[in-house]
Design an enzyme around this catalytic site. Structure first.
Site, PDB file in Angstrom:
ATOM      1  N   HIS A 138     -60.687  21.499  93.083  1.00 63.69           N
ATOM      2  CA  HIS A 138     -61.420  20.247  93.344  1.00 63.69           C
ATOM      3  C   HIS A 138     -60.584  19.282  94.178  1.00 63.69           C
ATOM      4  O   HIS A 138     -60.634  18.063  93.967  1.00 63.69           O
ATOM      5  CB  HIS A 138     -61.835  19.557  92.030  1.00 63.69           C
ATOM      6  CG  HIS A 138     -62.814  20.339  91.211  1.00 63.69           C
ATOM      7  ND1 HIS A 138     -64.167  20.141  91.272  1.00 63.69           N
ATOM      8  CD2 HIS A 138     -62.629  21.326  90.301  1.00 63.69           C
ATOM      9  CE1 HIS A 138     -64.778  20.973  90.435  1.00 63.69           C
ATOM     10  NE2 HIS A 138     -63.864  21.700  89.837  1.00 63.69           N
ATOM     11  N   ASN A 191     -70.220  19.798  86.632  1.00 65.12           N
ATOM     12  CA  ASN A 191     -70.452  20.413  87.943  1.00 65.12           C
ATOM     13  C   ASN A 191     -71.919  20.263  88.317  1.00 65.12           C
ATOM     14  O   ASN A 191     -72.733  19.817  87.502  1.00 65.12           O
ATOM     15  CB  ASN A 191     -70.111  21.909  87.890  1.00 65.12           C
ATOM     16  CG  ASN A 191     -68.615  22.177  88.018  1.00 65.12           C
ATOM     17  OD1 ASN A 191     -67.846  21.338  88.488  1.00 65.12           O
ATOM     18  ND2 ASN A 191     -68.203  23.355  87.596  1.00 65.12           N
ATOM     19  N   HIS A 214     -60.674  13.990  82.498  1.00 64.87           N
ATOM     20  CA  HIS A 214     -60.271  14.898  81.422  1.00 64.87           C
ATOM     21  C   HIS A 214     -61.428  15.013  80.413  1.00 64.87           C
ATOM     22  O   HIS A 214     -61.844  13.996  79.851  1.00 64.87           O
ATOM     23  CB  HIS A 214     -59.033  14.328  80.732  1.00 64.87           C
ATOM     24  CG  HIS A 214     -58.475  15.200  79.655  1.00 64.87           C
ATOM     25  ND1 HIS A 214     -58.973  16.444  79.343  1.00 64.87           N
ATOM     26  CD2 HIS A 214     -57.437  15.008  78.804  1.00 64.87           C
ATOM     27  CE1 HIS A 214     -58.278  16.964  78.359  1.00 64.87           C
ATOM     28  NE2 HIS A 214     -57.341  16.109  78.004  1.00 64.87           N
TER      29      HIS A 214
HETATM   30 FE1  HDD Z   1     -61.999  21.921  85.869  1.00 63.51          FE
HETATM   31  C1  HDD Z   1     -60.644  19.585  87.927  1.00 63.51           C
HETATM   32  C2  HDD Z   1     -65.090  20.579  86.377  1.00 63.51           C
HETATM   33  C3  HDD Z   1     -63.423  24.591  84.218  1.00 63.51           C
HETATM   34  C4  HDD Z   1     -58.985  22.972  85.005  1.00 63.51           C
HETATM   35  N1  HDD Z   1     -62.714  20.405  86.948  1.00 63.51           N
HETATM   36  C5  HDD Z   1     -62.001  19.543  87.740  1.00 63.51           C
HETATM   37  C6  HDD Z   1     -62.873  18.577  88.340  1.00 63.51           C
HETATM   38  C7  HDD Z   1     -64.131  18.847  87.898  1.00 63.51           C
HETATM   39  C8  HDD Z   1     -64.035  19.995  87.025  1.00 63.51           C
HETATM   40  C9  HDD Z   1     -65.389  18.101  88.234  1.00 63.51           C
HETATM   41  C10 HDD Z   1     -62.469  17.506  89.324  1.00 63.51           C
HETATM   42  C11 HDD Z   1     -62.174  16.216  88.642  1.00 63.51           C
HETATM   43  C12 HDD Z   1     -61.843  15.165  89.683  1.00 63.51           C
HETATM   44  O1  HDD Z   1     -62.757  14.807  90.450  1.00 63.51           O
HETATM   45  O2  HDD Z   1     -60.700  14.732  89.721  1.00 63.51           O
HETATM   46  N2  HDD Z   1     -63.879  22.520  85.462  1.00 63.51           N
HETATM   47  C13 HDD Z   1     -64.997  21.761  85.661  1.00 63.51           C
HETATM   48  C14 HDD Z   1     -66.104  22.383  84.982  1.00 63.51           C
HETATM   49  C15 HDD Z   1     -65.639  23.537  84.396  1.00 63.51           C
HETATM   50  C16 HDD Z   1     -64.236  23.600  84.694  1.00 63.51           C
HETATM   51  C17 HDD Z   1     -67.512  21.838  84.935  1.00 63.51           C
HETATM   52  C18 HDD Z   1     -66.351  24.559  83.584  1.00 63.51           C
HETATM   53  C19 HDD Z   1     -67.367  24.313  82.865  1.00 63.51           C
HETATM   54  N3  HDD Z   1     -61.336  23.500  84.855  1.00 63.51           N
HETATM   55  C20 HDD Z   1     -62.067  24.469  84.203  1.00 63.51           C
HETATM   56  C21 HDD Z   1     -61.194  25.319  83.430  1.00 63.51           C
HETATM   57  C22 HDD Z   1     -59.934  24.858  83.636  1.00 63.51           C
HETATM   58  C23 HDD Z   1     -60.041  23.725  84.530  1.00 63.51           C
HETATM   59  C24 HDD Z   1     -61.628  26.487  82.577  1.00 63.51           C
HETATM   60  C25 HDD Z   1     -58.630  25.361  83.079  1.00 63.51           C
HETATM   61  C26 HDD Z   1     -58.492  25.880  81.906  1.00 63.51           C
HETATM   62  N4  HDD Z   1     -60.160  21.422  86.452  1.00 63.51           N
HETATM   63  C27 HDD Z   1     -59.042  21.972  85.905  1.00 63.51           C
HETATM   64  C28 HDD Z   1     -57.768  21.311  86.384  1.00 63.51           C
HETATM   65  C29 HDD Z   1     -58.307  20.176  87.321  1.00 63.51           C
HETATM   66  C30 HDD Z   1     -59.801  20.408  87.264  1.00 63.51           C
HETATM   67  C31 HDD Z   1     -56.767  22.241  86.934  1.00 63.51           C
HETATM   68  C32 HDD Z   1     -57.737  20.079  88.709  1.00 63.51           C
HETATM   69  C33 HDD Z   1     -57.400  18.640  88.940  1.00 63.51           C
HETATM   70  C34 HDD Z   1     -57.633  17.994  87.677  1.00 63.51           C
HETATM   71  O3  HDD Z   1     -58.057  18.916  86.755  1.00 63.51           O
HETATM   72  O4  HDD Z   1     -57.482  16.809  87.425  1.00 63.51           O
HETATM   73  O5  HDD Z   1     -57.060  20.794  85.317  1.00 63.51           O
END
Ligand code: HDD
Length: 708
Positions: free
Chosen positions: A74, A147, A338
Site C-alpha cells: 500500500h 479494502n 492499525h
Molecule cells: Fe494490510 C497496510 C488493508 C491484510 C500487513 N493494509 C494496509 C493498508 C490497508 C490494508 C488499507 C494501508 C493503510 C494505509 O493507508 O496506510 N491488509 C488490508 C486488508 C487485509 C490486509 C483489508 C486483509 C483483509 N495486511 C494484511 C495482512 C498483513 C498486513 C494479512 C500481515 C500480516 N498491511 C500490512 C502492513 C501495512 C499494511 C505491512 C503496510 C503499511 C502499514 O501496514 O502501515 O503492516
C-alpha cells in the site's frame, strides 16, 4: 479548499502544528534569522566551502534525510479529511460512542491506496485498493482498515509475506512494476486454491475503479460489535459510495497509466477543491452469535463474504470527505493505520488473517516511522488526552511531569488511574476459548470454489467477458507454460466455460486438470489430503449486488465531459452545455487544436483546458462536439480529434454531436455504423445529461472493431 475550511475537532488539533510562511522572515531550525539562503560560506571568491557553514550543513543534512521507507505494501496512496455522521442511536448493537447518537459527527482521515506498486507507480494498476479510515472519536482513535474488495487472497496471516513476495516485482530484476501479470504471482496463486474467490474479484473491473469515490469499501473480516449489556454480535463492514460503483476497462486503464498516472489522486483532490465532496454510507451485516454456524461457509474465513441475500446491509451513517491535506508527507505519508486501534463496542474475532494483522501494523510502523513514538505525530494523535507510563524512545515529544512512570504507585497518588468499564475502559469480549495448541487449517475453511463460482455467475455478460480478457492478459504475460496450464486447470473448478475461454486466448488446446494435490499449502508432516478443497457447498446461484452494474447511483456527479471546440464555436450552445454540466455536479473541459484560448461566434473568449496533443479521450467520461462551422473545420484537420471520438466509441462512452459537428463525426471509423448506439445527435443540454447518466453504452456491439 476554496473559502473557509470546514472545521472539526481534528482540524483544530492539527492547527497547532501547521506552519504558514506568508509575511514571515526566514529562520533556521534554531530560530536564527537567515541572511543569505543562496550562497555557501567560502574561503575567498572562488575558494572551497568552509566546514563552519552551519547554515549550509543544517539545510543539506535535513534534505539528505527527507525520505522515510515507503510502506511495504500500500505504498502508493492519497488521503483526505472529513467527517462521519451517525444516522441514529445504535447503542442497542454497539456501545461505540460515535454510533450512539443521531447526527453525531466524528472527524475522519481516510487513505486510499494500491497494494503492489511502489510509491511512484500508476493509480490505474490492476490491483486491490486499500480503504483505510481513521475515526478520531471521543473515546480514542478507531481505524477501519479495509479494502475495496470484501475477501482476501489467503486465509492465514502466515502466508502474507509469501503472497506479497510473489506479487511484488521479481527479486532478481525488480520487474514488473505495479502488476500481477508475471510468473511469480501466478506460480504462487496456481498452488493455493483458497485464492480463487479473490482472483475473480481482482480480475474483474472492481480492480479498475473509475474514481475512488465510485468504489465500495469493506472491512473484510468478521468483527464483533459489543453493546452496553456486553452482548456480542458478529459484524461485517461495508462502505457504499453515493456515486454508485463504476470502473474503467483494462485498455483504458493501461492508457491512463501513461496519460495521467495520478488519475485517481487528481480526481479526489479536484473533486474536493471544487466542492463535490465524495460520500459513502457505512453499512453493516449483523449475525447473532447463535447463528454463527448456520452458513455453508465459516464466518472466520476471510476468503468468504456473506451474500446480501442472506444478511441485508443495515445503513448506520455516512462519511463525507471535504478537506484536502495541507501537506502530503506530514499527513498522508505519516498516517499510521492499525486494525487493532479500536474503541469500546468494537472487538475482534479469531479470523487467523485478522489475528496476524493485529501484530503486523505496529511492527511495521516502528521501522517506517522510526520508533515507538509514531502515535505522537500530529496526524496520528487522538483528540482525547493520552496519559500512561510509556516513556522515552526516539523523537519523544511529550514532556511527562513528575517522578513516576510506573504502575502501581502511591507516590503519584496512583495516577494515571485505570478506567472502569463505566468510565470508558476497554474490556476485551469474554469469549470462551478451548483447544489444543496446533498449527492447522480448519476443515470449515476448505470450500475454496463455491463463492468464486457464485461471483462469476453473478456478473453480467460484459463483466464476465472482462474477467476472461483479464485472465488472458495476465496469463499471457506469464512465460512459463507449466504455470499457465496449471492456472487454466484450476479455473475449471470455478467454471468450465471460463477456463475454456481463457484457454482459447492462450492457445491451450487441451486443458490439463492440475495434478493432485490441488492445494500446496500444507505442513511437512501432514497428510496433504486433509488440506484439499472440498465440494462446492453454496446453494445460492447468483447474488445480484456482486455485479458492479447493480449499483449505478444517480446522475453524473463527479464526471468529466470533454467538449471539442475551436475558434468560431457557437457561443450560446457552449455556454448552455457548460452551465448544465456544472449544475449537474460534473465538470467539463474544453479541448482544442491548440492551447491558450478560443474565440467563440459572438466574440467571447474561452480558456482551452487541454490541447488535443496533451490529453486523450481515456481521461473523460463522455465527448461532446459543439456546433460551429469554423470550429468543426479546424477540428476536421486534426487527426487527433478524429481519434478522440473513435477511441471514446471503442470504450463504450456517450458521444454528443451537435450541428456541424456531424462533419467531424463523418470522418470517424465509428460513423460506418449508420445506427450507432450511444451517439447523441443534436440533443439539448438537459436531454444530453439525462442520456449520459447511464455512463456506458455496453450494448454497442461494434465497439471492439474500431482500430484505435
Ligand atoms: Fe494490510 C497496510 C488493508 C491484510 C500487513 N493494509 C494496509 C493498508 C490497508 C490494508 C488499507 C494501508 C493503510 C494505509 O493507508 O496506510 N491488509 C488490508 C486488508 C487485509 C490486509 C483489508 C486483509 C483483509 N495486511 C494484511 C495482512 C498483513 C498486513 C494479512 C500481515 C500480516 N498491511 C500490512 C502492513 C501495512 C499494511 C505491512 C503496510 C503499511 C502499514 O501496514 O502501515 O503492516
Amino acid at each position: 479548499m476554496k473559502g473557509k475550511k470546514p472545521e472539526n475537532a481534528k482540524t483544530d488539533d492539527l492547527h497547532m502544528n501547521t506552519e504558514d510562511s506568508s509575511g514571515e522572515v526566514m529562520s533556521n531550525n534554531q530560530g536564527l534569522r537567515v541572511n543569505d539562503d543562496q550562497n555557501s560560506l567560502t574561503a575567498g571568491d572562488r575558494g572551497p566551502t568552509l566546514l563552519e557553514d552551519f547554515h549550509f550543513r543544517e539545510k543539506m543534512t535535513h534534505f539528505d534525510h527527507e525520505r522515510i521507507p515507503e510502506r511495504v505494501v500500500h505504498a502508493r496512496g492519497e488521503a483526505a479529511h472529513g467527517f462521519f455522521e451517525s444516522y441514529g442511536d445504535f447503542s442497542s448493537i454497539t456501545k461505540a460512542g460515535f454510533l450512539g447518537e443521531k447526527g453525531k459527527k466524528t472527524p475522519v482521515f481516510t487513505r486510499f491506496s494500491t497494494v503492489a506498486g511502489f510509491k511512484g507507480s500508476s493509480d490505474l494498476a490492476r490491483d486491490v485498493r486499500g480503504f483505510a479510515v481513521k475515526f478520531y472519536t471521543e473515546e480514542g482513535n478507531y481505524d477501519l482498515v479495509g479494502n475495496n474488495m470484501p475477501v482476501f487472497f489467503i486465509q492465514d496471516a502466515m502466508k502474507f509475506p509469501d503472497l506479497i513476495h510473489a506479487v511484488k516485482p521479481e527479486q532478481d530484476n525488480e520487474i514488473p512494476q505495479a502488476a500481477s501479470a508475471h510468473d511469480t504471482f501466478w506460480d504462487f496463486i496456481s498452488l493455493i486454491p483458497e485464492s480463487m474467490h479473490m482472483i475473480m474479484w481482482v480480475m474483474s473491473d472492481r480492480a479498475l475503479p473509475r474514481s475512488l469515490s465510485m468504489m465500495e469499501g469493506f472491512g473484510v473480516h468478521t468483527y464483533r460489535f459489543i453493546n452496553k449489556e456486553g452482548k456480542s454480535v458478529f459484524v461485517k463492514f461495508h462502505w457504499k459510495p453515493k456515486l454508485g460503483t463504476h470502473s474503467v476497462i483494462w485498455e483504458e486503464a493501461q492508457k491512463i497509466s501513461g496519460q495521467d498516472p495520478d488519475f485517481h489522486r487528481r480526481d479526489l483532490w479536484e473533486s474536493i477543491e471544487n466542492g463535490n465532496f465524495p460520500e459513502w454510507e457505512l453499512g453493516v451485516q449483523l449475525v447473532e452469535e447463535k447463528d454463527e454456524h448456520k452458513f455453508d461457509f465459516d464466518l472466520l474465513d476471510p476468503t468468504k463474504l456473506i451474500p446480501e441475500e442472506l444478511v441485508p446491509v443495515k445503513i448506520l451513517g455516512k462519511m463525507v470527505l471535504n478537506r484536502n491535506p495541507d501537506n502530503f508527507f506530514a499527513e498522508t505519508e505519516q498516517v499510521a493505520f492499525h486494525p487493532g486501534h479500536v474503541v469500546p463496542g468494537i472487538d475482534f474475532t479469531n479470523d487467523p488473517l485478522l489475528q496476524g494483522r493485529l501484530f503486523s501494523y505496529t511492527d511495521t510502523q516502528l521501522t517506517r516511522l522510526g520508533g515507538p513514538n509514531f502515535a505522537e505525530i500530529p496526524i496520528n494523535r487522538p483528540i482525547t488526552p493520552v496519559h500512561n507510563n510509556q516513556r522515552g524512545g526516539s523523537m519523544r515529544q511529550t514532556i511527562n511531569k513528575g517522578k513516576g512512570g510506573y504502575n502501581p504507585n502511591k507516590a503519584s497518588g496512583g495516577c494515571p488511574f485505570q478506567a472502569s468499564m463505566a468510565d470508558g475502559g476497554y474490556v476485551s469480549h469474554h469469549e470462551k476459548i478451548e483447544g489444543h495448541k496446533i498449527r492447522n487449517r480448519s476443515k470449515s475453511f476448505m470450500d475454496h470454489f463455491s463463492q468464486a463460482t457464485l461471483f462469476y455467475n453473478s456478473q453480467t455478460k460484459v463483466e464476465q467477458k472482462h474477467i476472461i480478457q483479464a485472465l488472458q492478459f495476465e496469463l499471457g504475460k506469464v512465460k512459463s507454460e507449466a504455470i499457465r496450464n496449471r492456472m487454466v486447470g484450476m479455473l475449471t473448478y470455478v467454471d468450465q466455460t471460463l477456463a475454456e475461454e481463457v484457454a482459447k486466448g492462450l492457445g491451450i488446446r487441451e486443458i490439463q486438470k492440475p495434478e493432485a494435490p490441488l492445494n500446496h499449502s500444507y505442513p511437512a508432516d501432514s497428510d496433504p489430503s486433509d488440506y484439499q478443497p472440498t465440494e462446492s457447498k453454496t446453494k445460492l446461484k447468483k447474488s445480484e449486488k456482486l455485479s458492479l452494474l447493480a449499483s449505478p447511483g444517480k446522475g453524473i456527479q463527479g464526471r468529466i465531459i470533454a467538449i471539442l471546440a475551436d475558434d468560431g464555436v457557437d457561443e450560446t450552445s457552449i455556454k448552455a452545455f457548460q452551465r448544465a454540466i456544472k449544475d449537474a455536479g460534473a465538470d467539463s473541459k474544453i479541448i482544442s487544436t491548440h492551447s491558450g484560448s478560443i474565440t467563440a461566434s459572438e466574440g467571447g473568449s474561452f480558456t482551452v483546458d487541454h490541447s488535443l496533443m496533451t490529453t486523450a479521450s481515456v481521461l473523460f467520461d463522455a465527448v461532446l462536439v459543439i456546433d460551429g462551422s469554423k470550429s468543426t473545420k479546424s477540428l476536421k484537420n486534426d487527426s487527433l480529434a478524429i481519434r478522440f471520438i473513435d477511441e471514446a466509441y471503442r470504450h463504450y462512452k456517450f458521444i454528443g454531436i451537435n450541428g456541424t459537428g456531424e462533419n467531424l463525426w463523418d470522418l470517424t471509423y465509428a460513423s460506418k455504423n449508420k445506427l450507432p448506439k450511444g451517439v447523441l445527435f443534436n440533443k439539448d443540454p438537459k436531454s444530453f445529461i439525462e442520456s449520459i447518466s447511464s455512463h456506458r453504452v455496453w450494448e454497442r456491439e461494434d465497439a471492439d472493431q474500431i482500430p484505435v
